[in-house]
Design a protein around this motif. Structure first.
Motif, PDB file in Angstrom:
ATOM      1  N   LEU A 128      70.201  92.215 129.477  1.00 22.55           N
ATOM      2  CA  LEU A 128      69.167  92.857 130.285  1.00 22.55           C
ATOM      3  C   LEU A 128      67.861  92.988 129.513  1.00 22.55           C
ATOM      4  N   ALA A 129      67.941  93.346 128.225  1.00 20.73           N
ATOM      5  CA  ALA A 129      66.739  93.483 127.410  1.00 20.73           C
ATOM      6  C   ALA A 129      66.023  92.145 127.285  1.00 20.73           C
ATOM      7  N   GLU A 130      66.791  91.083 127.066  1.00 22.59           N
ATOM      8  CA  GLU A 130      66.190  89.755 126.963  1.00 22.59           C
ATOM      9  C   GLU A 130      65.528  89.352 128.272  1.00 22.59           C
ATOM     10  N   GLN A 131      66.181  89.652 129.394  1.00 25.11           N
ATOM     11  CA  GLN A 131      65.615  89.303 130.693  1.00 25.11           C
ATOM     12  C   GLN A 131      64.347  90.114 130.974  1.00 25.11           C
ATOM     13  N   LEU A 132      64.344  91.377 130.563  1.00 28.83           N
ATOM     14  CA  LEU A 132      63.167  92.213 130.766  1.00 28.83           C
ATOM     15  C   LEU A 132      61.965  91.626 130.036  1.00 28.83           C
ATOM     16  N   LEU A 133      62.165  91.243 128.783  1.00 30.51           N
ATOM     17  CA  LEU A 133      61.064  90.680 128.004  1.00 30.51           C
ATOM     18  C   LEU A 133      60.663  89.307 128.542  1.00 30.51           C
ATOM     19  N   ALA A 134      61.644  88.500 128.915  1.00 31.43           N
ATOM     20  CA  ALA A 134      61.340  87.167 129.440  1.00 31.43           C
ATOM     21  C   ALA A 134      60.575  87.266 130.758  1.00 31.43           C
ATOM     22  N   THR A 135      60.969  88.210 131.608  1.00 26.94           N
ATOM     23  CA  THR A 135      60.273  88.391 132.881  1.00 26.94           C
ATOM     24  C   THR A 135      58.812  88.727 132.651  1.00 26.94           C
ATOM     25  N   THR A 136      58.560  89.595 131.687  1.00 26.89           N
ATOM     26  CA  THR A 136      57.182  89.986 131.383  1.00 26.89           C
ATOM     27  C   THR A 136      56.381  88.800 130.859  1.00 26.89           C
ATOM     28  N   ARG A 137      56.992  88.031 129.966  1.00 25.10           N
ATOM     29  CA  ARG A 137      56.270  86.900 129.364  1.00 25.10           C
ATOM     30  C   ARG A 137      55.987  85.805 130.393  1.00 25.10           C
ATOM     31  N   ASN A 138      56.843  85.691 131.404  1.00 22.76           N
ATOM     32  CA  ASN A 138      56.704  84.594 132.373  1.00 22.76           C
ATOM     33  C   ASN A 138      55.905  84.965 133.607  1.00 22.76           C
ATOM     34  N   MET A 139      55.373  86.150 133.647  1.00 23.52           N
ATOM     35  CA  MET A 139      54.601  86.565 134.819  1.00 23.52           C
ATOM     36  C   MET A 139      53.344  85.722 134.967  1.00 23.52           C
ATOM     37  N   GLN A 140      53.011  85.387 136.183  1.00 25.91           N
ATOM     38  CA  GLN A 140      51.857  84.560 136.481  1.00 25.91           C
ATOM     39  C   GLN A 140      50.700  85.421 136.997  1.00 25.91           C
ATOM     40  N   GLY A 141      49.486  84.900 136.831  1.00 34.69           N
ATOM     41  CA  GLY A 141      48.322  85.523 137.445  1.00 34.69           C
ATOM     42  C   GLY A 141      47.759  86.715 136.691  1.00 34.69           C
ATOM     43  N   ILE A 142      48.084  86.868 135.407  1.00 35.21           N
ATOM     44  CA  ILE A 142      47.506  87.966 134.629  1.00 35.21           C
ATOM     45  C   ILE A 142      46.873  87.402 133.360  1.00 35.21           C
ATOM     46  N   ASP A 143      45.848  88.094 132.852  1.00 29.62           N
ATOM     47  CA  ASP A 143      45.200  87.616 131.636  1.00 29.62           C
ATOM     48  C   ASP A 143      46.030  88.015 130.419  1.00 29.62           C
ATOM     49  N   GLU A 144      45.670  87.463 129.256  1.00 31.07           N
ATOM     50  CA  GLU A 144      46.472  87.663 128.054  1.00 31.07           C
ATOM     51  C   GLU A 144      46.471  89.110 127.590  1.00 31.07           C
ATOM     52  N   GLN A 145      45.361  89.817 127.804  1.00 32.62           N
ATOM     53  CA  GLN A 145      45.317  91.219 127.398  1.00 32.62           C
ATOM     54  C   GLN A 145      46.292  92.051 128.217  1.00 32.62           C
ATOM     55  N   ALA A 146      46.308  91.807 129.526  1.00 34.37           N
ATOM     56  CA  ALA A 146      47.256  92.525 130.380  1.00 34.37           C
ATOM     57  C   ALA A 146      48.685  92.156 130.019  1.00 34.37           C
TER      58      ALA A 146
END
Length: 590
Positions: A128-146
């Protein structure tokens, strides 16, 4: 999956379950726990500030479109993880012990790998922890700061949700509670309520140390003071001393005695033993009277300390050390002096984990957006920021080590606090002038104006770092999470004088406070003309042990003339009479 109540193959009682004979004792423990909580609530009743809750109202955070998107993705991830957990529980899979689990200190107890129930919990948490981090990293439509902010939040959430942080899902906590018949949980509750009363997570027994008694004990005298700082002169430790004295500027975010923890770890004591006449600035912890303090005041204080030492010892110049934010300010001071044609008063400058270019400043840059600055303004209503807020921020950068590790050990296991001087120092917080703190975060961390020539002025003088020709020794910590090595390295590109770069093993504190006698860590030296830090590291030479002797050799190379340690070289014997013994009053003020 084994039964949690009894091993049916042997008939042996499960060690996780208390025996019937202990029920009366457990009842007593529960009664005492309830009384402790009631006493705490009654004690806090008159101090509670209902407005404080509004500062952390999550409503506005949840209305952010980016956060809503992240929440939707996270919900899907948790649904998938729950389904996975349920399927494993139904199938009751055979378990193969995970050899890598022991490498994570949170899961060092053997039951995390050998007991099917806890092994399943641990393995599912890892997924679950790995999926949580992967989901965040793979999100589309946001800038690098966000994205960086969300990754930081996701990492902290994953660490907070670790099953090791809950009594009911931590086998070590359960076994300890059974063994002690609940006394460990009661003791841990006492620790937690005490911390809640203090408003600060404790890492060490607050009564284990006393400044000036068993910590910060190098002998010396306060020989000068202003409303902002005291100046300590330390006793000489050698018959002859270097003619050029040393003035140390520690960060005002923390107490100065990080460089004088005890005789074995004290950089101050060691420096006097190398033949240096050492002066230390002890900054005053901010109060309401310091609401208008800004950067100019700290620069002026550095100039005042330098001039005071030059006048006292009748010397043309001094060596200087600036640690962390005080190193950043030392660079501003040197740039101002260079612009005024007064740079000769400083013979050399040593920068310890100090930044001037904040482009690569790491996770602390996440705390400079408008929402955080608005929160700081509310928290700083008295004109200063309570140091406990800064301590919480720094702890969050290493939440697993500096928060949850102590939640488990102190609260869940009920362990005694370790008598560790470094942890005592870490919890000895200082308040910050609100106006200057906001200025520092916006003009340096957010806008990175210090490296733009003449963009900033101090004491009415525009500063340009390129004018600094003072010989500089720049030290960075390879594992520093507060002032990343790549960020510290940038100083090599902004100064014009001779520059020596040294990369020390470990981080922001242990990389600096590493006495030779300890025989720990290592450091790297190399091509000071390298274009990048990676180029420097690629050709660097590693040396085992402390970097302090290398620095001492560099200092001696600047000017090796020596004079007898007498007269004004003895604290209180010159024109500046002793005000009080070191470490002085300011370091003890809260």
């Amino acid at each position: 999956m084994t039964d949690m109540g009894e091993d049916k193959s042997s008939g042996a009682a499960n060690p996780f379950m208390p025996s019937p004979d202990d029920v009366q004792h457990w009842t007593s423990v529960m009664g005492r726990a309830q009384q402790m909580m009631l006493d705490y609530v009654l004690g806090q009743a008159n101090q509670r500030n209902s407005a404080a809750a509004n500062l952390f109202d999550p409503a506005s955070w949840l209305q952010n479109p980016t956060t809503q998107l992240w929440a939707e993705q996270s919900t899907k991830m948790w649904e998938q993880g729950a389904a996975f957990w349920a399927s494993l529980a139904t199938l009751q899979p055979s378990l193969t012990p995970d050899a890598d689990a022991r490498q994570d200190k949170r899961f060092a107890d053997p039951d995390w790998t050998t007991n099917p129930v806890f092994a399943l919990i641990r393995q599912t948490y890892g997924l679950l922890a790995e999926q949580l981090l992967a989901t965040t990293r793979n999100m589309q439509g946001i800038d690098e700061q966000a994205r960086a902010k969300l990754e930081f939040a996701a990492k902290n959430m994953a660490e907070a949700l670790s099953p090791s942080n809950l009594a009911i899902t931590n086998p070590e906590v359960i076994k300890r509670a059974v063994e002690t018949r609940g006394e460990s949980l009661l003791k841990g509750l006492g620790h937690m309520l005490s911390d809640l009363s203090r408003g600060q997570l404790s890492h060490v027994d607050p009564d284990a140390f006393e400044v000036g008694v068993n910590i910060a004990t190098t002998p010396g005298k306060v020989i000068h003071e202003t409303d902002l700082y005291q100046l300590i002169q330390y006793d000489p430790a050698t018959k002859d001393v270097f003619a050029v004295p040393l003035v140390i500027f520690p960060p005002w975010i923390n107490r100065f005695y990080i460089l004088d923890l005890n005789p074995q770890k004290s950089f101050v004591k060691w420096a006097t033993e190398q033949g240096l006449t050492v002066f230390m600035v002890s900054w005053k912890s901010a109060d309401a009277s310091m609401s208008e303090i800004v950067w100019d005041d700290y620069v002026s204080a550095q100039v005042d300390a330098i001039d005071t030492v030059r006048d006292l010892l009748d010397v043309p110049h001094v060596h200087t050390i600036g640690y962390c934010v005080a190193g950043t300010t030392l660079a501003a001071t040197l740039a101002m002096l260079a612009a005024r044609g007064e740079a000769d008063g400083v013979k050399s400058a040593t920068f310890l984990t100090a930044q001037v270019d904040f482009e690569l400043a790491g996770d602390l840059k996440l705390f400079v957006d408008d929402a955080y600055l608005a929160l700081l303004q509310q928290l700083s209503a008295p004109g200063y920021l309570d140091g406990r807020y800064m301590a919480a921020t720094f702890n969050s950068l290493r939440g697993r080590d500096l928060i949850w590790n102590y939640v488990v050990n102190n609260y869940l296991l009920g362990n005694d606090y370790p008598p560790f001087d470094l942890l005592y120092w870490n919890g000895d917080t200082t308040n910050l002038p609100a106006k200057w703190h906001r200025q520092y975060l916006t003009e340096l961390y957010r806008d990175n104006r210090m490296v733009i020539p003449n963009s900033l002025s101090v004491c009415g003088t525009p500063i340009d770092l390129r004018k600094i020709a003072t010989p500089a020794y720049i030290q960075a910590g390879r594992e520093d999470h507060i002032a990343p090595a790549a960020s510290v390295w940038r100083m090599m590109h902004h100064l014009s004088g001779p520059r020596t770069f040294l990369l020390a093993g470990s981080g922001h504190i242990a990389g600096v406070v590493n006495p030779p006698a300890a025989g720990k860590y290592q450091y790297w030296t190399g091509d000071n003309d390298a274009v990048t830090l990676d180029d420097f590291i690629a050709g660097a030479t590693e040396t085992k042990g402390s970097w302090w002797p290398h620095w001492a050799g560099w200092i001696a190379a600047q000017d090796d003339k020596k004079v007898p340690a007498k007269g004004a070289r003895i604290p209180g014997k010159g024109r500046r009479k002793a005000i009080e013994d070191a470490p002085g009053r300011y370091v003890k003020q809260r």
